[in-house]
Design an enzyme around this catalytic site. Structure first.
Site, PDB file in Angstrom:
ATOM      1  N   ARG A 177       7.954 -17.213 -61.857  1.00 21.33           N
ATOM      2  CA  ARG A 177       8.052 -17.332 -63.304  1.00 21.33           C
ATOM      3  C   ARG A 177       8.111 -15.938 -63.922  1.00 21.33           C
ATOM      4  O   ARG A 177       7.171 -15.147 -63.790  1.00 21.33           O
ATOM      5  CB  ARG A 177       6.865 -18.137 -63.850  1.00 21.33           C
ATOM      6  CG  ARG A 177       6.852 -19.563 -63.306  1.00 21.33           C
ATOM      7  CD  ARG A 177       5.721 -20.392 -63.857  1.00 21.33           C
ATOM      8  NE  ARG A 177       4.430 -20.075 -63.257  1.00 21.33           N
ATOM      9  CZ  ARG A 177       3.980 -20.593 -62.115  1.00 21.33           C
ATOM     10  NH1 ARG A 177       4.735 -21.434 -61.419  1.00 21.33           N
ATOM     11  NH2 ARG A 177       2.783 -20.283 -61.662  1.00 21.33           N
ATOM     12  N   LEU A 192      -3.507 -26.727 -43.057  1.00 26.81           N
ATOM     13  CA  LEU A 192      -2.242 -26.122 -42.658  1.00 26.81           C
ATOM     14  C   LEU A 192      -2.420 -24.649 -42.308  1.00 26.81           C
ATOM     15  O   LEU A 192      -1.874 -24.176 -41.305  1.00 26.81           O
ATOM     16  CB  LEU A 192      -1.209 -26.284 -43.775  1.00 26.81           C
ATOM     17  CG  LEU A 192       0.165 -25.638 -43.539  1.00 26.81           C
ATOM     18  CD1 LEU A 192       0.769 -26.097 -42.225  1.00 26.81           C
ATOM     19  CD2 LEU A 192       1.111 -25.947 -44.703  1.00 26.81           C
ATOM     20  N   GLU A 210      25.262   2.559 -49.287  1.00 24.86           N
ATOM     21  CA  GLU A 210      26.155   3.687 -49.068  1.00 24.86           C
ATOM     22  C   GLU A 210      27.359   3.645 -50.007  1.00 24.86           C
ATOM     23  O   GLU A 210      27.826   4.691 -50.481  1.00 24.86           O
ATOM     24  CB  GLU A 210      26.637   3.701 -47.606  1.00 24.86           C
ATOM     25  CG  GLU A 210      25.534   3.878 -46.577  1.00 24.86           C
ATOM     26  CD  GLU A 210      24.960   2.575 -46.067  1.00 24.86           C
ATOM     27  OE1 GLU A 210      24.544   2.529 -44.900  1.00 24.86           O
ATOM     28  OE2 GLU A 210      24.927   1.575 -46.841  1.00 24.86           O
TER      29      GLU A 210
END
Length: 405
Positions: A216, A336, A61
């Protein structure tokens, strides 16, 4: 009620908001446009616009009001997220709109931050401004899915990324996996990393690939390089700007924000000589014990373990939420990733699938417990399917997160 022109201007505000996704976190990405109606012709003209670029800097804003100058008085503001009503690192935007004399404010969605939610709209309405919310709310929510989730639950929005062959294999039996997917898919992964607040991986992945897990610049898609941290005003809109407006020139230097790299290493196997630790950017090492052998960019942290001696993933997500991590990008192995799914901690799956067959002896996508009942199956909802280079990119939300026993 909203009309077609309202939708057109809000679409522009959403486009602006998306430009801040790479740099605004932990704040939300927000866009704002200011529109003034010509009293003689009734035509609407853009007099100011902006987006939130980085935490601690001016909000969307403020940029729009700076451009509009005195033309903000009596204008309509289109904002993708409810203007803030509290003083944080910057003054409240709702008050800035009031002080500028804006006549109407159209908001896409309310802010999930309990310090703001509903209060910004209320402040505007109390000042006599016609303020309403709900225009293109779903689109605005999607831009800030991570921020909104963290504000509501205290947890980050978790995306698991995997690359696999057509037969669902992620590596050969000997662990070799470079490269399953092509260069275009890997550039897209760089884009996701740049959009994320943190990247989570395990010690096995780091040791196997000597992984960097960073963003990267040279590998980002060209489309991202063009918009990263820049403010470019389309020529079709520039003619509508008042002579009183000012446009800040785009930055020619990329302000690359490196996500926090979070590595689970509870057996203290990682050493300072790995490539990961020679690159810029903060690292959070989740260790079994603090060694004190790393440089200042590395923080070693000890979190609770489960009864099975594994890191408590729920405690990890709570910790990352406290660290204001909105979006968490997972690049890890089958163990995992499977544990995250089993613990109902995944919000989204991004799978890059290559047109290759690697054989039944190759490694699979997840390590999940055996499923003996269809009620235990994890259900997904497709969000997007597209081809990137020679590969397919499949994006799915987790629609049913039932822990497998």
């Amino acid at each position: 009620m909203f009309d077609v022109q309202d939708a057109q201007w809000m679409a522009r505000a959403l486009e602006l908001a998306r430009r801040g996704r790479f740099t605004a976190s932990p704040n939300p990405a927000v866009g704002c446009v200011l529109i003034k109606k010509d009293q003689l012709t009734g035509e609407q003209h853009l007099v100011g616009e902006g987006f939130h670029r980085q935490a601690g800097g001016p909000h969307a804003e403020v940029f729009a009001l700076r451009q509009a100058g005195s033309l903000a008085k009596g204008a309509t503001a289109y904002v993708t997220l409810e203007p803030c009503a509290h003083t944080g690192r910057t003054p409240p935007c709702a008050q800035a709109l009031i002080d500028a004399g804006v006549a109407r404010v159209v908001v896409a969605c309310l802010d999930a931050n309990p310090q703001v939610s509903g209060r910004g709209i209320a402040m505007l309405q109390a000042a006599g401004i016609a303020a309403e919310a709900g225009l293109m709310a779903a689109e605005a929510e999607a831009i800030n899915a991570g921020f909104m989730q963290r504000m509501r639950s205290g947890l980050p929005y978790v995306t698991v990324k995997l690359a696999a062959s057509l037969d669902g294999r992620t590596a050969l039996a000997n662990g070799e996996s470079k490269w399953i997917t092509g260069a275009a898919a890997r550039r897209d992964v760089q884009r996701h990393r740049a959009l994320s607040c943190a990247i989570l991986s395990g010690a096995d992945t780091v040791l196997m690939d000597n992984a960097s897990l960073n963003v990267r610049w040279s590998e980002l898609p060209e489309s991202v390089q063009k918009q990263y941290g820049q403010y470019v005003l389309p020529s079709s809109l520039s003619d509508s700007l008042s002579s009183e407006s000012t446009i800040e020139p785009p930055s020619n230097e990329p302000q690359l924000r490196q996500p926090l790299r979070v590595i689970i290493d509870t057996r203290n196997r990682l050493t300072p000589d790995l490539k990961l630790f020679s690159l810029p950017g903060p690292i959070l090492l989740l260790r079994g014990q603090v060694s004190g052998c790393f440089n200042e960019q590395v923080e070693e942290c000890i979190l609770p373990l489960t009864a099975q001696g594994k890191l408590d993933l729920h405690a990890l997500m709570i910790e990352l939420g406290k660290r204001q991590i909105n979006r968490l990008w997972i690049e890890a192995g089958a163990q995992l990733c499977g544990a995250l799914f089993n613990e109902q901690l995944v919000d989204e799956l991004v799978l890059y699938q290559a047109p290759k067959l690697m054989g039944s002896s190759a490694r699979g996508l997840f390590d999940l417990p055996n499923v003996t009942d269809m009620q235990q199956v994890i259900n997904l909802q497709w969000q997007d399917v597209r081809q990137i280079g020679a590969d397919l990119k499949l994006t799915a939300r987790i629609s049913k997160r039932l822990a497998l026993e």
